[in-house]
Design a protein around this motif. Structure first.
Motif, PDB file in Angstrom:
ATOM      1  N   ALA A  33       0.835  -1.199   0.000  1.00  0.00           N
ATOM      2  CA  ALA A  33       0.000   0.000   0.000  1.00  0.00           C
ATOM      3  C   ALA A  33       0.871   1.251   0.000  1.00  0.00           C
ATOM      4  O   ALA A  33       1.988   1.250   0.509  1.00  0.00           O
ATOM      5  N   SER A  34       0.339   2.320  -0.567  1.00  0.00           N
ATOM      6  CA  SER A  34       1.069   3.585  -0.634  1.00  0.00           C
ATOM      7  C   SER A  34       1.168   4.202   0.756  1.00  0.00           C
ATOM      8  O   SER A  34       0.335   3.931   1.632  1.00  0.00           O
ATOM      9  N   PRO A  35       2.183   5.046   0.979  1.00  0.00           N
ATOM     10  CA  PRO A  35       2.313   5.704   2.290  1.00  0.00           C
ATOM     11  C   PRO A  35       1.078   6.503   2.678  1.00  0.00           C
ATOM     12  O   PRO A  35       0.710   6.549   3.863  1.00  0.00           O
ATOM     13  N   VAL A  36       0.434   7.138   1.695  1.00  0.00           N
ATOM     14  CA  VAL A  36      -0.765   7.924   1.992  1.00  0.00           C
ATOM     15  C   VAL A  36      -1.876   7.023   2.525  1.00  0.00           C
ATOM     16  O   VAL A  36      -2.573   7.364   3.487  1.00  0.00           O
ATOM     17  N   ARG A  37      -2.027   5.851   1.905  1.00  0.00           N
ATOM     18  CA  ARG A  37      -3.069   4.912   2.349  1.00  0.00           C
ATOM     19  C   ARG A  37      -2.757   4.369   3.746  1.00  0.00           C
ATOM     20  O   ARG A  37      -3.662   4.230   4.592  1.00  0.00           O
ATOM     21  N   VAL A  38      -1.495   4.094   4.008  1.00  0.00           N
ATOM     22  CA  VAL A  38      -1.093   3.605   5.333  1.00  0.00           C
ATOM     23  C   VAL A  38      -1.393   4.653   6.404  1.00  0.00           C
ATOM     24  O   VAL A  38      -1.961   4.357   7.456  1.00  0.00           O
ATOM     25  N   LEU A  39      -1.029   5.894   6.113  1.00  0.00           N
ATOM     26  CA  LEU A  39      -1.262   6.965   7.075  1.00  0.00           C
ATOM     27  C   LEU A  39      -2.749   7.219   7.293  1.00  0.00           C
ATOM     28  O   LEU A  39      -3.174   7.526   8.410  1.00  0.00           O
ATOM     29  N   SER A  40      -3.559   7.091   6.234  1.00  0.00           N
ATOM     30  CA  SER A  40      -4.998   7.312   6.392  1.00  0.00           C
ATOM     31  C   SER A  40      -5.612   6.256   7.299  1.00  0.00           C
ATOM     32  O   SER A  40      -6.484   6.570   8.122  1.00  0.00           O
ATOM     33  N   HIS A  41      -5.178   4.996   7.166  1.00  0.00           N
ATOM     34  CA  HIS A  41      -5.671   3.931   8.056  1.00  0.00           C
ATOM     35  C   HIS A  41      -5.278   4.235   9.498  1.00  0.00           C
ATOM     36  O   HIS A  41      -6.109   4.155  10.421  1.00  0.00           O
ATOM     37  N   ALA A  42      -4.015   4.565   9.713  1.00  0.00           N
ATOM     38  CA  ALA A  42      -3.537   4.810  11.080  1.00  0.00           C
ATOM     39  C   ALA A  42      -4.189   6.048  11.681  1.00  0.00           C
ATOM     40  O   ALA A  42      -4.550   6.058  12.862  1.00  0.00           O
ATOM     41  N   LEU A  43      -4.359   7.099  10.871  1.00  0.00           N
ATOM     42  CA  LEU A  43      -4.944   8.337  11.391  1.00  0.00           C
ATOM     43  C   LEU A  43      -6.376   8.121  11.840  1.00  0.00           C
ATOM     44  O   LEU A  43      -6.777   8.598  12.905  1.00  0.00           O
ATOM     45  N   ARG A  44      -7.166   7.405  11.043  1.00  0.00           N
ATOM     46  CA  ARG A  44      -8.569   7.193  11.423  1.00  0.00           C
ATOM     47  C   ARG A  44      -8.667   6.429  12.743  1.00  0.00           C
ATOM     48  O   ARG A  44      -9.495   6.749  13.599  1.00  0.00           O
ATOM     49  N   ASN A  45      -7.806   5.434  12.910  1.00  0.00           N
ATOM     50  CA  ASN A  45      -7.869   4.654  14.148  1.00  0.00           C
ATOM     51  C   ASN A  45      -7.325   5.412  15.352  1.00  0.00           C
ATOM     52  O   ASN A  45      -7.574   5.017  16.500  1.00  0.00           O
ATOM     53  N   SER A  46      -6.584   6.478  15.111  1.00  0.00           N
ATOM     54  CA  SER A  46      -6.044   7.269  16.236  1.00  0.00           C
ATOM     55  C   SER A  46      -6.931   8.459  16.594  1.00  0.00           C
ATOM     56  O   SER A  46      -6.574   9.235  17.482  1.00  0.00           O
ATOM     57  N   LEU A  47      -8.073   8.594  15.914  1.00  0.00           N
ATOM     58  CA  LEU A  47      -8.903   9.770  16.114  1.00  0.00           C
ATOM     59  C   LEU A  47      -9.757   9.723  17.385  1.00  0.00           C
ATOM     60  O   LEU A  47     -10.186  10.759  17.868  1.00  0.00           O
ATOM     61  N   ILE A  48     -10.029   8.513  17.907  1.00  0.00           N
ATOM     62  CA  ILE A  48     -10.893   8.429  19.096  1.00  0.00           C
ATOM     63  C   ILE A  48     -10.294   9.176  20.286  1.00  0.00           C
ATOM     64  O   ILE A  48     -10.983   9.976  20.934  1.00  0.00           O
ATOM     65  N   PRO A  49      -9.004   8.969  20.619  1.00  0.00           N
ATOM     66  CA  PRO A  49      -8.447   9.779  21.706  1.00  0.00           C
ATOM     67  C   PRO A  49      -8.502  11.278  21.409  1.00  0.00           C
ATOM     68  O   PRO A  49      -8.740  12.080  22.316  1.00  0.00           O
ATOM     69  N   LEU A  50      -8.303  11.651  20.150  1.00  0.00           N
ATOM     70  CA  LEU A  50      -8.344  13.069  19.790  1.00  0.00           C
ATOM     71  C   LEU A  50      -9.740  13.639  19.981  1.00  0.00           C
ATOM     72  O   LEU A  50      -9.895  14.771  20.458  1.00  0.00           O
ATOM     73  N   VAL A  51     -10.772  12.869  19.607  1.00  0.00           N
ATOM     74  CA  VAL A  51     -12.150  13.321  19.809  1.00  0.00           C
ATOM     75  C   VAL A  51     -12.419  13.576  21.286  1.00  0.00           C
ATOM     76  O   VAL A  51     -13.031  14.577  21.674  1.00  0.00           O
ATOM     77  N   THR A  52     -11.935  12.672  22.129  1.00  0.00           N
ATOM     78  CA  THR A  52     -12.112  12.837  23.573  1.00  0.00           C
ATOM     79  C   THR A  52     -11.404  14.083  24.080  1.00  0.00           C
ATOM     80  O   THR A  52     -11.961  14.868  24.850  1.00  0.00           O
TER      81      THR A  52
END
Length: 319
Positions: A226-245
């Motif tokens: 997978a491209s770096p952009v796709r990898v980062l998009s997967h990781a960013l979405r999963n890291s958003l829950i703490p940020l929302v809190t």
């Protein structure tokens, strides 16, 4: 999801009622008498006592505190926050008139803070232990450490007094009401508040991204080519829950920062009204301001709960 939303709404209503009771009690226990601020200095002696007695009767302050509370609470249940001691206007209308500028300032600053914090945190996580990571971390720590009122006065001195490229106060220049003039007046307060928000959020984005980038599913995605952009998009979405809190919990701090900057930049928002009411011991306005804060905080927490299900399907499935 509907059952969870109903439960959250019910608990929010209960919390709001408890906050209302606590606010009324704390404000009425505060030292000082609001009547003293209403009596003209030229009135003295027996005339002052008669004038004071008439004011107490007018505002119901001659009644026992329990009677005052139930009268106020009954009005609250029908949306009546009472009348200002300073000018006699309805508290709800006074706050509503100031709500728009405060929401504009806070909303713009929060959006700017997220636009800076998310890319900055991702870059610091991807380039960890690099010059970029150290620079971003250092700038964020300095931005948190320096008081906002100092940065506000410094920015006014540099951009308004010395360079004369930006206005120093208000929402509009005299005689102007166009959007361009408003945007120019927003530059300094929004930038400073947005910088403070970004500085507090960057480290959460960085730590969340670093944790996600080290997980097995990221290694699997990378192994599949997978491209770096796709990898980062997967990781960013999963890291958003703490940020929302964190964003939801930071709203009171954002509002506190907005109150300070409203004073410095003479921004006609709720914070400026609250400071004036505190000085004048205008208890109904102070209580109304506290209730508005409670509503904003409870609403943000409720929205954060709903966003959990948007950013993470596992939460939606669990509910």
């Amino acid at each position: 999801m509907l059952r969870s939303l109903t439960t959250r709404l019910s608990s929010s209503v209960l919390v709001f009622l408890l906050v209302a009771i606590g606010l009324f009690t704390l404000v009425r226990m505060a030292p000082g008498d609001p009547i003293d601020m209403m009596v003209p200095p030229e009135v003295d002696g027996a005339d002052r006592e008669a004038y004071t007695a008439s004011l107490r009767e007018k505002y119901g302050l001659d009644q026992p505190i329990v009677v005052q509370f139930f009268r106020w609470f009954g009005g609250l249940m029908v949306g009546d926050l009472g009348y200002s001691y300073s000018n006699g206007q309805q508290v709800g209308q006074l706050l509503a008139d100031r709500l728009g500028p405060t929401i504009l300032l806070m909303g713009s600053a929060l959006l700017l803070g997220l636009l800076v914090a998310i890319p900055g945190g991702v870059l610091a996580a991807v380039k960890r232990n690099s010059i970029a990571d150290y620079t971003i971390s250092t700038v964020s720590v300095v931005a948190i450490a320096v008081p906002s009122f100092f940065l506000g006065m410094l920015s006014i001195y540099i951009f308004a007094v010395k360079l004369r490229v930006l206005p120093s106060a208000g929402m509009h220049s005299s005689g102007k009401t166009d959007i361009g003039d408003l945007l120019v007046h927003m530059v300094l307060p929004v930038s400073l508040l947005g910088l403070a928000i970004a500085a507090s959020l960057i480290r959460y984005v960085r730590s969340g991204m670093m944790e996600e980038l080290g997980k097995d599913y990221v290694r699997a995605v990378v192994a599949k080519g997978a491209s770096p952009v796709r990898v980062l998009s997967h990781a960013l979405r999963n890291s958003l829950i703490p940020l929302v809190t964190v964003v939801a919990l930071s709203i009171p701090g954002v509002l506190a920062g907005a109150v300070v900057l409203e004073q410095i930049f003479a921004w006609p928002g709720m914070g400026q009204l609250a400071i004036a009411s505190l000085t004048n011991r205008d208890y109904p306005v102070l209580i109304g301001f506290g209730l508005y804060i409670a509503i904003v905080v409870l609403a943000c927490n409720l929205i954060a709960d709903l966003l959990y299900a948007v950013v993470d399907p596992r939460v939606r499935t669990a509910r």
